[in-house]
Design a protein around this motif. Structure first.
Motif, PDB file in Angstrom:
ATOM      1  N   MET A   1       0.845  -1.198   0.000  1.00  0.00           N
ATOM      2  CA  MET A   1       0.000   0.000   0.000  1.00  0.00           C
ATOM      3  C   MET A   1       0.873   1.237   0.000  1.00  0.00           C
ATOM      4  N   SER A   2       0.635   2.192  -0.905  1.00  0.00           N
ATOM      5  CA  SER A   2       1.339   3.465  -0.899  1.00  0.00           C
ATOM      6  C   SER A   2       0.788   4.314   0.229  1.00  0.00           C
ATOM      7  N   ASP A   3       1.654   4.728   1.161  1.00  0.00           N
ATOM      8  CA  ASP A   3       1.188   5.452   2.332  1.00  0.00           C
ATOM      9  C   ASP A   3       0.649   6.818   1.948  1.00  0.00           C
ATOM     10  N   ILE A   4      -0.457   7.188   2.569  1.00  0.00           N
ATOM     11  CA  ILE A   4      -1.053   8.508   2.383  1.00  0.00           C
ATOM     12  C   ILE A   4      -1.021   9.203   3.733  1.00  0.00           C
ATOM     13  N   PRO A   5      -0.218  10.259   3.890  1.00  0.00           N
ATOM     14  CA  PRO A   5      -0.129  10.941   5.170  1.00  0.00           C
ATOM     15  C   PRO A   5      -1.479  11.480   5.615  1.00  0.00           C
ATOM     16  N   GLU A   6      -1.664  11.591   6.933  1.00  0.00           N
ATOM     17  CA  GLU A   6      -2.938  12.035   7.485  1.00  0.00           C
ATOM     18  C   GLU A   6      -3.300  13.438   7.010  1.00  0.00           C
ATOM     19  N   ASP A   7      -2.279  14.309   6.821  1.00  0.00           N
ATOM     20  CA  ASP A   7      -2.543  15.689   6.424  1.00  0.00           C
ATOM     21  C   ASP A   7      -2.388  15.911   4.927  1.00  0.00           C
ATOM     22  N   ALA A   8      -2.429  14.834   4.144  1.00  0.00           N
ATOM     23  CA  ALA A   8      -2.244  14.956   2.698  1.00  0.00           C
ATOM     24  C   ALA A   8      -3.486  15.506   2.019  1.00  0.00           C
ATOM     25  N   ASN A   9      -3.306  15.992   0.795  1.00  0.00           N
ATOM     26  CA  ASN A   9      -4.433  16.433  -0.023  1.00  0.00           C
ATOM     27  C   ASN A   9      -5.305  15.251  -0.415  1.00  0.00           C
ATOM     28  N   ALA A  10      -6.536  15.558  -0.827  1.00  0.00           N
ATOM     29  CA  ALA A  10      -7.465  14.502  -1.237  1.00  0.00           C
ATOM     30  C   ALA A  10      -6.938  13.722  -2.434  1.00  0.00           C
ATOM     31  N   GLY A  11      -6.144  14.365  -3.294  1.00  0.00           N
ATOM     32  CA  GLY A  11      -5.639  13.690  -4.493  1.00  0.00           C
ATOM     33  C   GLY A  11      -4.267  13.077  -4.326  1.00  0.00           C
ATOM     34  N   CYS A  12      -3.844  12.833  -3.098  1.00  0.00           N
ATOM     35  CA  CYS A  12      -2.506  12.278  -2.839  1.00  0.00           C
ATOM     36  C   CYS A  12      -2.315  10.942  -3.557  1.00  0.00           C
ATOM     37  N   PRO A  13      -1.237  10.797  -4.354  1.00  0.00           N
ATOM     38  CA  PRO A  13      -0.993   9.529  -5.048  1.00  0.00           C
ATOM     39  C   PRO A  13      -0.302   8.501  -4.171  1.00  0.00           C
ATOM     40  N   GLY A  14       0.099   8.896  -2.945  1.00  0.00           N
ATOM     41  CA  GLY A  14       0.822   7.988  -2.055  1.00  0.00           C
ATOM     42  C   GLY A  14       2.306   8.275  -2.069  1.00  0.00           C
ATOM     43  N   GLY A  40       9.862  11.535   1.634  1.00  0.00           N
ATOM     44  CA  GLY A  40       8.547  11.340   2.213  1.00  0.00           C
ATOM     45  C   GLY A  40       8.424  12.060   3.535  1.00  0.00           C
ATOM     46  N   PRO A  41       7.208  12.140   4.083  1.00  0.00           N
ATOM     47  CA  PRO A  41       7.006  12.799   5.368  1.00  0.00           C
ATOM     48  C   PRO A  41       7.615  11.988   6.501  1.00  0.00           C
ATOM     49  N   PRO A  42       7.880  12.607   7.645  1.00  0.00           N
ATOM     50  CA  PRO A  42       8.436  11.855   8.773  1.00  0.00           C
ATOM     51  C   PRO A  42       7.441  10.812   9.271  1.00  0.00           C
ATOM     52  N   PRO A  43       7.907   9.753   9.906  1.00  0.00           N
ATOM     53  CA  PRO A  43       7.005   8.718  10.433  1.00  0.00           C
ATOM     54  C   PRO A  43       6.005   9.316  11.419  1.00  0.00           C
ATOM     55  N   ASP A  44       4.804   8.763  11.419  1.00  0.00           N
ATOM     56  CA  ASP A  44       3.774   9.224  12.339  1.00  0.00           C
ATOM     57  C   ASP A  44       4.148   8.800  13.759  1.00  0.00           C
ATOM     58  N   ALA A  45       4.288   9.771  14.644  1.00  0.00           N
ATOM     59  CA  ALA A  45       4.719   9.486  16.013  1.00  0.00           C
ATOM     60  C   ALA A  45       3.684   8.699  16.802  1.00  0.00           C
ATOM     61  N   ASP A  46       2.428   8.667  16.327  1.00  0.00           N
ATOM     62  CA  ASP A  46       1.382   7.952  17.061  1.00  0.00           C
ATOM     63  C   ASP A  46       1.301   6.468  16.711  1.00  0.00           C
ATOM     64  N   VAL A  47       1.956   6.050  15.636  1.00  0.00           N
ATOM     65  CA  VAL A  47       1.888   4.636  15.238  1.00  0.00           C
ATOM     66  C   VAL A  47       2.419   3.713  16.336  1.00  0.00           C
ATOM     67  N   PRO A  48       3.559   4.026  16.990  1.00  0.00           N
ATOM     68  CA  PRO A  48       4.009   3.168  18.096  1.00  0.00           C
ATOM     69  C   PRO A  48       2.995   3.089  19.231  1.00  0.00           C
ATOM     70  N   LYS A  49       2.243   4.176  19.470  1.00  0.00           N
ATOM     71  CA  LYS A  49       1.219   4.155  20.514  1.00  0.00           C
ATOM     72  C   LYS A  49       0.085   3.216  20.136  1.00  0.00           C
ATOM     73  N   ILE A  50      -0.282   3.232  18.843  1.00  0.00           N
ATOM     74  CA  ILE A  50      -1.316   2.310  18.367  1.00  0.00           C
ATOM     75  C   ILE A  50      -0.823   0.871  18.482  1.00  0.00           C
TER      76      ILE A  50
END
Length: 313
Positions: A1-14, A40-50
């Motif tokens: 899966m091509s990652d789509i950042p949480e704050d990306a635009n609606a048309g983000c290609p990944g 790419g954007p920095p890793p999401d800091a909340d993923v380890p919490k999840i």
């Protein structure tokens, strides 16, 4: 899966695509510069919490359908009760239908409140081995409309994933809204990044109008690499409680979910009847398993639960 950042635009290609940072949909995105350089954007800091929260949950299952009104919430609540019929198993429901949460009403806990502590939100108890978390518990009035754009929905879903103190859970069922939009993208992105998703159950009804959208949900799962555990055809028939005559309520002009499963190489796990007494029980927040333990619907959900467990083992 091509990652789509949480704050990306609606048309983000990944971020992993060849057009990352360069496509027309990237214009104005805060991550455009980083994506264009290949970083790419920095890793999401909340993923380890999840990851930490979900490390104590053995199995996580999405309940999906591209179509609304096919009975996802009905399936979720009754499959949860079927799984919880084994008192040695802990079962939980996460209701992420932000705009139309149904689980509190169906499970008879509509007037309960979520308690917050140092360990996070405590889900509402339904029975000793069954709990529920829903945005409905956080609303001041059950009739209040949730009028949120995608970013706020995504933020709430992330908060559900990282801040709810589930404890030790054997099965977590995640009830989703119809479609393949913000809630679904966020859920799948966060859970796959955290490495913690078993798969999805796809729900449909027999008619082609429903299957048109359900096929899109199947496509969504394939594109995002979400394993499909199987398909459930809801409202497949109506059996008269007086004369036992069976009526097909919806036309199966293209073969129903059965033919879709053949075409898509999926397993049809169950074909459930429309049962008015079950609908009434859910509307009243009653435990149908307790009041109708010998009914054909309870037997059908118990059978489905066994098939789901076999898929997960």
């Amino acid at each position: 899966m091509s990652d789509i950042p949480e704050d990306a635009n609606a048309g983000c290609p990944g971020t992993g695509s060849a057009g990352a940072g360069k496509a027309s949909g990237c214009a104005g995105c805060p991550n455009q510069g980083a994506c264009a350089t290949g970083q790419g954007p920095p890793p999401d800091a909340d993923v380890p919490k999840i990851q930490d929260r979900f490390s104590r949950i053995k199995h996580k299952i999405l309940i999906l359908s591209g179509k609304g009104g096919v009975g996802k919430s009905t399936l979720t609540s009754n499959l949860a009760r079927a799984l919880a019929s084994d008192p040695t198993k802990q079962v939980a429901i996460l209701d992420v239908d932000i705009c139309g949460p149904s689980q509190p009403r169906m499970m008879g806990v509509e007037d309960e409140e979520v308690h917050n502590s140092a360990d996070g939100w405590t889900p509402v108890g339904i029975q000793p081995n069954l709990t529920l978390m829903s945005i409905a518990f956080l609303l001041g009035d059950k009739n209040d409309a949730v009028i949120w754009r995608g970013a706020r929905k995504n933020g709430m879903i992330k908060q559900f994933l990282k801040d709810v103190d589930w404890g030790e859970v054997d099965y977590l069922l995640i009830d989703t809204p119809p479609g393949t939009s913000d809630e679904h993208i966020s859920l799948v992105q966060f859970l796959l990044q955290a490495g913690t998703l078993d798969g999805a159950l796809i729900v449909s009804t027999p008619q082609e109008v429903s299957l048109l959208d359900v096929r899109k949900e199947v496509s969504f799962c394939i594109k995002t690499k979400v394993p499909i555990l199987g398909v459930v055809e809801n409202m497949a028939r109506f059996v008269c409680p007086h004369c036992s005559h069976t009526t097909l309520l919806f036309p199966t002009s293209t073969g129903g979910a059965e033919q879709m499963c053949v075409d898509s190489n999926l397993e049809l796990l169950a074909q459930l009847s429309l049962e008015p007494s079950l609908a009434k029980a859910l509307d009243n927040g009653e435990d149908f398993f307790e009041t109708n333990p010998d009914s054909e619907m309870v037997k059908a959900f118990l059978s489905l639960a066994e098939k789901v467990k076999a898929k997960l083992n």
